[in-house]
Design an enzyme around this catalytic site. Structure first.
Site, mmCIF file in Angstrom:
data_model
loop_
_atom_site.group_PDB
_atom_site.id
_atom_site.type_symbol
_atom_site.label_atom_id
_atom_site.label_comp_id
_atom_site.label_asym_id
_atom_site.label_seq_id
_atom_site.Cartn_x
_atom_site.Cartn_y
_atom_site.Cartn_z
ATOM 1 N N GLU A 290 -0.100 15.817 -37.393
ATOM 2 C CA GLU A 290 -1.106 16.569 -36.619
ATOM 3 C C GLU A 290 -2.106 15.645 -35.934
ATOM 4 O OE1 GLU A 290 -2.736 18.866 -39.827
ATOM 5 O OE2 GLU A 290 -1.250 20.429 -39.629
ATOM 6 N N PRO A 291 -1.665 14.829 -34.996
ATOM 7 C CA PRO A 291 -2.611 13.942 -34.327
ATOM 8 C C PRO A 291 -3.576 14.715 -33.435
ATOM 9 C CG PRO A 291 -0.454 13.821 -33.267
ATOM 10 C CD PRO A 291 -0.283 14.699 -34.472
ATOM 11 N N GLY A 292 -4.831 14.343 -33.516
ATOM 12 C CA GLY A 292 -5.827 14.933 -32.620
ATOM 13 C C GLY A 292 -6.382 13.817 -31.753
ATOM 14 N N ARG A 293 -7.227 13.000 -32.394
ATOM 15 C CA ARG A 293 -7.905 11.906 -31.706
ATOM 16 C C ARG A 293 -6.956 10.996 -30.936
ATOM 17 N NH1 ARG A 293 -12.690 10.028 -34.013
ATOM 18 N NH2 ARG A 293 -11.993 10.999 -35.947
ATOM 19 N N ARG A 328 -21.112 12.029 -31.664
ATOM 20 C CA ARG A 328 -20.510 11.093 -32.616
ATOM 21 C C ARG A 328 -21.413 9.914 -33.007
ATOM 22 N NH1 ARG A 328 -16.500 8.627 -32.426
ATOM 23 N NH2 ARG A 328 -15.608 9.218 -34.434
ATOM 24 N N TYR A 332 -21.972 9.958 -36.960
ATOM 25 C CA TYR A 332 -21.205 8.980 -37.743
ATOM 26 C C TYR A 332 -21.602 7.541 -37.452
ATOM 27 C CZ TYR A 332 -18.293 13.132 -36.992
ATOM 28 O OH TYR A 332 -17.856 14.414 -36.846
ATOM 29 N N CYS A 357 -34.737 15.167 -27.151
ATOM 30 C CA CYS A 357 -36.006 14.903 -27.820
ATOM 31 C C CYS A 357 -35.802 14.483 -29.264
ATOM 32 C CB CYS A 357 -36.875 16.151 -27.739
ATOM 33 S SG CYS A 357 -37.135 16.639 -26.039
ATOM 34 N N GLU A 358 -35.082 13.415 -29.460
ATOM 35 C CA GLU A 358 -34.869 12.845 -30.793
ATOM 36 C C GLU A 358 -34.721 11.350 -30.612
ATOM 37 O OE1 GLU A 358 -32.820 14.365 -33.855
ATOM 38 O OE2 GLU A 358 -32.779 16.425 -33.129
HETATM 39 N N1 LLP Z 1 -5.218 17.990 -39.268
HETATM 40 C C1 LLP Z 1 -6.256 18.438 -39.987
HETATM 41 C C2 LLP Z 1 -6.006 19.408 -41.055
HETATM 42 C C3 LLP Z 1 -7.561 17.994 -39.718
HETATM 43 O O1 LLP Z 1 -8.570 18.438 -40.454
HETATM 44 C C4 LLP Z 1 -7.772 17.083 -38.671
HETATM 45 C C5 LLP Z 1 -9.101 16.607 -38.329
HETATM 46 C C6 LLP Z 1 -6.657 16.647 -37.920
HETATM 47 C C7 LLP Z 1 -5.390 17.117 -38.254
HETATM 48 C C8 LLP Z 1 -6.762 15.688 -36.769
HETATM 49 O O2 LLP Z 1 -7.213 14.458 -37.163
HETATM 50 P P1 LLP Z 1 -7.253 13.241 -36.117
HETATM 51 O O3 LLP Z 1 -5.833 12.886 -35.747
HETATM 52 O O4 LLP Z 1 -8.038 13.679 -34.958
HETATM 53 O O5 LLP Z 1 -7.914 12.161 -36.882
HETATM 54 N N2 LLP Z 1 -15.457 15.246 -35.638
HETATM 55 C C9 LLP Z 1 -14.916 14.062 -36.264
HETATM 56 C C10 LLP Z 1 -13.472 14.232 -36.666
HETATM 57 C C11 LLP Z 1 -13.228 15.364 -37.608
HETATM 58 C C12 LLP Z 1 -11.764 15.490 -37.951
HETATM 59 C C13 LLP Z 1 -11.511 16.757 -38.651
HETATM 60 N N3 LLP Z 1 -10.149 17.002 -38.948
HETATM 61 C C14 LLP Z 1 -15.085 12.871 -35.330
HETATM 62 O O6 LLP Z 1 -15.618 13.022 -34.238
HETATM 63 O O7 LLP Z 1 -14.717 11.755 -35.679
#
Ligand code: LLP
Length: 434
Positions: A290-293, A328, A332, A357-358
């Site tokens: 499940e790639p997101g980033r 971000r 973080y 304003c921070e």
């Molecule tokens: N699958 C599940 C169940 C997840 O909870 C997540 C991310 C992903 C896949 C995707 O992960 P990735 O490939 O993007 O690392 N807002 C934070 C990131 C929170 C990620 C939450 N879950 C940031 O900006 O770094």
């Protein structure tokens, strides 16, 4: 003259500096984009999105396994145009709320290609998922199993007789990342503890209408080492043989040129396949990731305009966005690069500050810019993931547009939020009967 080789790897794949030293993204001049569409703006190189999607699919196809299902974690960039692009490329979609499910369906993902997550799914969200027939519903806790059983009893499956489910476990594997985006440790709010997994599996199997297909684990995000995936696969394998195994997301990306380079998509997929083989997981087991980033972070840059420059202890360069378009750094302590879009290679130490304003609203603490002045366009790369996703209206700042660029053509896929939209949900006292 500046050559394209000076661009850091944080930029979208097709980016370059033109003969005047101006940044081009997706073949479009960023100074002209800023002029035409205003700033701040998220600028996405469409081809970067498609080529990363294809890299994941190709890397999976090379394996001896039947297939590797690549599931885009939509939370990273929940924008219809991005979702449509990945749906067209043949990816699946991971959603973590009813809203994300709505976005995914609206963008054209077939319900059976959607994986639904959530550690606190509401009854409404469960009804939506069961009613639409998502490909996998990921079970997170015992209360949820009970609720699903009741909803199925009440006819939530409609004409469909069954719903595939995965049991999410926390394998007690820590990836090296920021504590707020680490999820695999035992003391996590997500999923079942390893010790509870056998009971969760048995419970899921006992519910009529549920078909337990496999297990899920997501150990964390922005991981630069592949070793934790190996340990996670071994932990999952210890729970038995299943038809489906979903190893979540987590591959890290380049935010700056200085930071150690993350593994490539090919290295990551290769490591996952090796890990699964090493753990003795059968070749017929359907694998999901499940790639997101890693699918979208580097596809986008944010354009800002400098509003003011002041010098006290530091040189403060304040731009027209900040924590409302990129949370971000504040959340973080994430480090980004910044450049003047038509004068790369600057060496003046500056603090790139947002307009909010921070005091903590700082986009890049240790920026090096070429003598920045009011009116300059500033670019920060690698803002495609979790930028738009976590954008907000702090200080009543309308959210920026999303501009897709490809072969020199730019098109707005999300327009800038208007001031009217900031008040659009207000209920007037007349309407409220006061
Ligand atoms: N699958 C599940 C169940 C997840 O909870 C997540 C991310 C992903 C896949 C995707 O992960 P990735 O490939 O993007 O690392 N807002 C934070 C990131 C929170 C990620 C939450 N879950 C940031 O900006 O770094």
């Amino acid at each position: 003259m500046v050559s394209s080789t000076t661009l850091s790897r944080a930029f979208p794949l097709s980016s370059r500096l033109d003969e005047r030293g101006r940044l081009e993204v997706g073949g479009c001049d960023t100074i002209e984009l800023a002029r035409e569409f205003g700033t701040p703006a998220y600028v996405v190189a469409e081809e970067d999105l498609t080529s990363r999607a294809r890299a994941f699919l190709d890397a999976g196809r090379d394996s001896a396994r039947e297939e590797l299902q690549v599931v885009f974690a939509s939370k990273a960039f929940p924008c219809t145009a991005v979702l449509e692009c990945f749906a067209r490329e043949g990816l699946w979609c991971d959603v973590a709320s009813g809203g994300e499910l709505h976005l995914a369906l609206n963008a054209g993902f077939a319900p059976e290609r959607i994986v639904m997550h959530g550690n606190a799914k509401s009854e409404t969200e469960l009804r939506m998922a069961l009613g639409r027939g998502v490909g996998q519903l990921v079970l997170d806790n015992f209360d949820e199993i009970e609720r699903i059983e009741r909803l199925i009893g009440e006819g939530a499956l409609g004409a469909r007789g069954r719903q595939s489910v995965l049991v999410r476990v926390t394998p007690d594997v820590r990836g090296e990342t920021h504590e707020k985006i680490s999820t695999g440790q035992a003391d996590s709010k997500f999923g079942f503890a390893m010790a509870d997994a056998p009971e969760a599996i048995a419970r899921a199997r006992s519910v009529e209408g549920l078909e337990l297909e496999g297990l899920h684990a997501h150990i964390g995000s922005q991981l630069l080492s592949l070793e934790p995936f190996r340990r996670a696969a071994a932990e999952l394998a210890s729970l038995g043989d299943f038809a489906v195994l979903d190893l979540g997301g987590g591959l890290g990306v380049s935010y700056t040129q200085e930071q150690p380079a993350p593994p490539s998509i090919e290295e990551y997929v290769g490591a996952i396949l090796d890990a699964v083989a090493e753990a003795g997981i059968a070749a017929q087991t359907r694998l999901m990731i499940e790639p997101g980033r890693s699918l979208c972070a580097n596809a986008a840059v944010t354009l800002y305009t400098v509003e003011s420059v002041k010098q006290n202890v530091s040189r403060w360069v304040a731009v027209d966005g900040g924590m409302s378009d990129n949370m971000r750094p504040m959340l973080y302590g994430s480090v980004y690069e910044a450049h003047v879009a038509d004068r790369f290679g600057g060496r003046t130490p500056c603090v790139l500050a947002g307009k909010h304003c921070e005091s903590g609203d700082v986009i890049v603490r240790a920026a090096q810019l070429d003598d920045p002045r009011a009116g300059d366009v500033i670019v920060t790369p690698a803002t495609g993931a979790y930028g738009y996703a976590m954008a907000n209206n702090y200080n009543g700042v309308p959210r920026p547009p999303v501009i897709f660029c490809r072969d020199g053509e730019a098109r707005v896929v999300v327009r800038r939020e208007s001031l009217e939209e900031l008040t659009a949900r207000d209920v007037s006292s007349v309407e409220a009967g006061r």
